[in-house]
Write a protein that holds these residues in place. Structure first.
Motif, short mmCIF file in Angstrom:
data_model
loop_
_atom_site.label_atom_id
_atom_site.label_comp_id
_atom_site.label_asym_id
_atom_site.label_seq_id
_atom_site.Cartn_x
_atom_site.Cartn_y
_atom_site.Cartn_z
N ALA A 1 -0.19 4.13 -3.49
CA ALA A 1 1.17 4.21 -2.95
C ALA A 1 1.16 4.67 -1.49
O ALA A 1 1.87 4.10 -0.64
N VAL A 2 0.36 5.68 -1.18
CA VAL A 2 0.30 6.18 0.21
C VAL A 2 -0.29 5.14 1.14
O VAL A 2 0.21 4.91 2.26
N ARG A 3 -1.34 4.47 0.70
CA ARG A 3 -1.97 3.46 1.56
C ARG A 3 -1.04 2.29 1.82
O ARG A 3 -0.98 1.77 2.94
N GLU A 4 -0.30 1.86 0.79
CA GLU A 4 0.64 0.76 0.99
C GLU A 4 1.78 1.18 1.91
O GLU A 4 2.25 0.38 2.73
N ALA A 5 2.21 2.42 1.79
CA ALA A 5 3.27 2.91 2.67
C ALA A 5 2.79 2.97 4.11
O ALA A 5 3.50 2.55 5.05
N ASN A 6 1.58 3.47 4.32
CA ASN A 6 1.05 3.56 5.68
C ASN A 6 0.78 2.18 6.27
O ASN A 6 0.98 1.96 7.47
N HIS B 1 4.33 20.62 0.10
CA HIS B 1 3.85 21.56 1.13
C HIS B 1 2.45 21.24 1.64
O HIS B 1 2.11 21.67 2.74
N THR B 2 1.65 20.51 0.88
CA THR B 2 0.31 20.16 1.34
C THR B 2 0.23 18.70 1.77
O THR B 2 -0.31 18.38 2.83
N ASN C 1 -10.30 11.34 -0.10
CA ASN C 1 -9.53 12.58 0.00
C ASN C 1 -8.15 12.26 0.52
O ASN C 1 -7.98 11.94 1.69
N ILE C 2 -7.15 12.39 -0.35
CA ILE C 2 -5.80 12.01 0.04
C ILE C 2 -5.24 12.93 1.12
O ILE C 2 -4.36 12.55 1.89
N GLU C 3 -5.77 14.15 1.21
CA GLU C 3 -5.30 15.08 2.24
C GLU C 3 -5.73 14.60 3.64
O GLU C 3 -5.14 15.00 4.64
N LEU C 4 -6.74 13.73 3.71
CA LEU C 4 -7.18 13.17 4.99
C LEU C 4 -6.46 11.86 5.30
O LEU C 4 -6.65 11.29 6.38
N GLU C 5 -5.67 11.37 4.37
CA GLU C 5 -4.89 10.15 4.57
C GLU C 5 -3.42 10.42 4.25
O GLU C 5 -2.85 9.80 3.35
N PRO C 6 -2.79 11.33 4.95
CA PRO C 6 -1.39 11.68 4.62
C PRO C 6 -0.44 10.56 5.02
O PRO C 6 -0.80 9.67 5.80
N PRO C 7 0.77 10.59 4.48
CA PRO C 7 1.77 9.58 4.89
C PRO C 7 2.06 9.65 6.38
O PRO C 7 2.19 10.74 6.95
N ILE C 8 2.17 8.49 7.00
CA ILE C 8 2.45 8.45 8.44
C ILE C 8 3.94 8.68 8.71
O ILE C 8 4.31 9.45 9.60
#
Length: 498
Positions: free
Chosen positions: A48-53, A93-94, A191-198
């Motif tokens: 989901a995050v990758r598709e959003a970014n 928060h993270t 690591n999803i924390e290294l690929e946060p939503p843009i």
């Protein structure tokens, strides 16, 4: 519903398209979380995050709390909601991803939210259960032509539809298929924390969740089956059980697993991970990855653990996905159904009602102990669950009654109830699923037989009964003390005349 593979960035084959949308302008991505309730090691969230970014749009996570999902009580909902409260905090928060919680029917709440935020992509995690699949089909109908819907198998190591495209007969038939693809899919997570939503999600309305009030409400409604204290919910607690420095399974208890896991007198030999795996608070893939690092020093224990964790769990998903009657006699193989019906009218030494069984009022002290362990502790030892279910077949009027009662009790009291493993466990014990025909005998026919004498040969029956009686006594005492303490904390009303 027709399915098409999706050529996405998250492992080929792990994602499939349930519905293709036609929205020209990219809108937000929404991840409807259901089975995999975690922020870390979650392929659905990663997707989901990758598709959003990729589309330069925001992403949000939503969770729908059903009014009543298959009879879940305080024990299950309390554990789940306490874990979700921690997850919500971590998301917001993270990872800086908003977390929305809805109550009601997902067929109503999810499409409504998608329309309001003008989403173009809905991501869901995978479940083989009928109710969830039916719900997804209805959501696909209601979201309109603009929204694309992707389903991600974030629960199994080898995605279910990749491992096999048909109903497998047994562990023997699926094991080679899973092992063939294991090296491809048993890889570490990004690591999803290294690929946060843009893009940040703009929240226009107050969507804060009163977790204390929500938890208090579900505990009140499901008070018939109270929470348990031995199992702390949440992702952090799950990792502590897996590999904590004090009493982690891999760090402290692994060496005895292959020898003692089938001994009910040694419950600490088990991993203790089933509640976390059931609620998706830990990934089976993470457990397997960490376990494999120790294979050189404990090969037998690791092989036995991975067999249960991967092969047996994924076989259960396979059964529930490809067999629509996974919880009824219709779902048994023809040989098993025939032999059970042939012996359905055989004379029983005892016939107990559901109420008698629920209250552990039988003439078998071993069976009573297993039932009490489940009712009060929320978890019955896996070996005892087989014996427990087979005795229900022996003590009820027929296989249909036996299966209905065993599933009812399992789902009501087991912390990991309403799970493919539970359905298959009862179907294996009573209907011979994933098993073979044995020597024919009264009542059981050709279904595998278990009895008290056989248990005595395998473990110290008296020791197990004494262990459960002590455990239940301590739990009852603690419950009474907690109840008294709560009463003392309630302020007395003032006498208006004083």
């Amino acid at each position: 519903m027709a399915y098409a593979p999706s050529p996405m960035s998250v492992q080929p084959g792990r994602i499939r398209t349930l519905k293709e949308g036609s929205r020209e302008k990219a809108g937000p991505v929404v991840y409807w979380m259901f089975r995999d309730q975690r922020a870390i090691d979650n392929w659905a969230l990663i997707h989901a995050v990758r598709e959003a970014n990729k589309a330069n749009v925001p992403v949000a996570v939503v969770f729908n709390l059903f009014h009543s999902f298959l009879g879940a009580k305080s024990r299950h909902l309390g554990f789940m909601l306490r874990g979700l409260r921690q997850l919500c905090h971590r998301m917001q928060h993270t990872l800086h991803i908003p977390f929305f919680l809805f109550r009601g029917e997902a067929e109503d709440t999810i499409p409504k939210f998608l329309r309001e935020c003008e989403a173009s992509l809905l991501v869901t995690d995978f479940s083989p259960l009928r109710e969830v699949r039916k719900c997804k089909e209805e959501i696909c109908k209601r979201v309109g032509g603009f929204v694309t819907v992707h389903e991600v198998d974030a629960h199994n190591v080898v995605p279910l539809w990749v491992a096999s495209d048909k109903l497998e007969y047994s562990a023997r038939t699926i094991r080679a298929k899973i092992n063939k693809r294991l090296s491809e899919y048993l890889i570490d997570f990004p690591n999803i924390e290294l690929e946060p939503p843009i893009r940040k999600w703009v929240v226009t309305d107050n969507h804060s969740i009163d977790w204390d009030d929500l938890i208090a409400d579900v505990l009140r409604r499901g008070a018939e089956v109270p929470e348990v204290e031995w199992c702390e919910p949440g992702e952090n607690a799950a990792m502590e059980v897996l590999m904590g420095s004090k009493n982690g399974f891999l760090t402290k208890r692994l060496k005895n697993y292959s020898v003692d896991r089938n001994n009910p007198c040694k419950p600490t030999a088990l991993s203790g991970l089933s509640p976390y795996l059931h609620f998706g608070q830990i990934s089976a893939q993470r457990c397997a990855l960490e376990a494999r690092k120790l294979r050189t020093s404990h090969p037998q224990a690791i092989d036995a653990f991975v067999e249960e964790l991967v092969v047996r769990r994924e076989l259960a998903d396979n059964f529930c996905f490809y067999q629509p009657h996974y919880d009824s006699l219709q779902g048994a193989w023809e040989w098993a159904r025939k032999t059970l019906l042939d012996h359905a009218s055989d004379k029983r030494e005892h016939i107990y009602s559901r109420e008698q069984l629920e209250k552990a009022q039988t003439a078998d002290p071993l069976w009573n102990a297993s039932q009490l362990e489940m009712v009060h502790y929320g978890k019955m030892h896996g070996f005892m669950r087989m014996y427990w279910a087979k005795k229900i077949l022996e003590w009820t009027r027929g296989p249909e009654d036996a299966l209905e009662i065993s599933l009812y009790l399992n789902d009501k009291y087991e912390l990991d109830g309403r799970d493919p493993n539970g359905y298959v466990g009862c179907m294996w014990s009573i209907c011979g699923v994933h098993d073979q025909g044995w020597r024919e005998r009264p009542i059981f026919g050709k279904i595998r037989y278990m009895n008290y004498a056989g248990c005595k040969r395998k473990f110290d029956v008296d020791k197990y009964i004494a262990y459960v009686n002590k455990l239940v006594s301590e739990l009852r005492k603690r419950k009474a003390e907690n109840s008294l303490s709560r009463k003392e904390k309630v302020p007395r009303r003032c006498d208006p005349e004083n």
